[in-house]
Write an enzyme that holds these catalytic residues in place. Sequence first.
Site, PDB file in Angstrom:
ATOM      1  N   LYS A 132     -26.904   8.965   2.081  1.00 47.11           N
ATOM      2  CA  LYS A 132     -25.248   8.608   2.585  1.00 47.11           C
ATOM      3  C   LYS A 132     -25.269   9.361   3.983  1.00 47.11           C
ATOM      4  O   LYS A 132     -26.180  10.225   4.612  1.00 47.11           O
ATOM      5  CB  LYS A 132     -24.350   9.607   1.912  1.00 47.11           C
ATOM      6  CG  LYS A 132     -24.246   9.251   0.299  1.00 47.11           C
ATOM      7  CD  LYS A 132     -23.569   8.099   0.037  1.00 47.11           C
ATOM      8  CE  LYS A 132     -23.393   7.558  -1.407  1.00 47.11           C
ATOM      9  NZ  LYS A 132     -24.722   7.274  -1.867  1.00 47.11           N
TER      10      LYS A 132
ATOM     11  N   SER B 187     -23.868   1.296  -2.253  1.00 49.08           N
ATOM     12  CA  SER B 187     -23.020   1.972  -1.729  1.00 49.08           C
ATOM     13  C   SER B 187     -23.324   2.231  -0.316  1.00 49.08           C
ATOM     14  O   SER B 187     -22.384   2.448   0.512  1.00 49.08           O
ATOM     15  CB  SER B 187     -23.288   3.453  -2.373  1.00 49.08           C
ATOM     16  OG  SER B 187     -24.437   3.892  -1.921  1.00 49.08           O
TER      17      SER B 187
END
Length: 202
Positions: free
Chosen positions: A159, A123
Amino acid sequence: MRSSEEIIDYLNQLREEQDVSISELARRVGMAKSGVSRYFNHTREFPINRAPAFAKALHIKTEDLLGLEPINQNKPRMVPLLGTIAMGAPITAEQNIEKYIPEYMMDRYADDTLFALRCQGDSMYPLIPNGAIAIIRQQADVEDGEVAAVLINGEATLKKVLHVGKTVVLRPANPDYKDIILDKDHPGTILGKMIKYEMNFD
């Protein structure tokens, strides 16, 4: 550490000073011109794992390109690599620690609480490769665009963080993944800021 935009601006400055075209730079780093052009057009994030090749191509040190301070090579610091994170327990509580790993750190982090997380999945590719060990400085918040370790439902994720009003947006580097929205109905806790990653641990 410089942001992606700051790294590209610095590379542009070096290119102009050394009279190196994008075509020549692409040849030196072993990439297609179109791929390098996307970095300079700010349509693609500059991946940290490409920094050594670009630094070598423009005759500077990788730390200089990334805006890092010199690393103290005298003695490694033992940083805890976290396994499962127990809800409610301190992040570096003994039950959370998988093992300790040696890490040579910059002096500026000498008094900070550090921990490491094993990165799984793609990701955050190409910014952070699958299998990397991320070194995290424990802190309660980060600036927009910085990569943070965030605890959601007992699991830590890495993230980019963006603040939009009272909402926190967790953005993957890989466009194939969707943003994660944190609010009062979907809470999460920022554990700290990623300051570097390594690929050479078992």
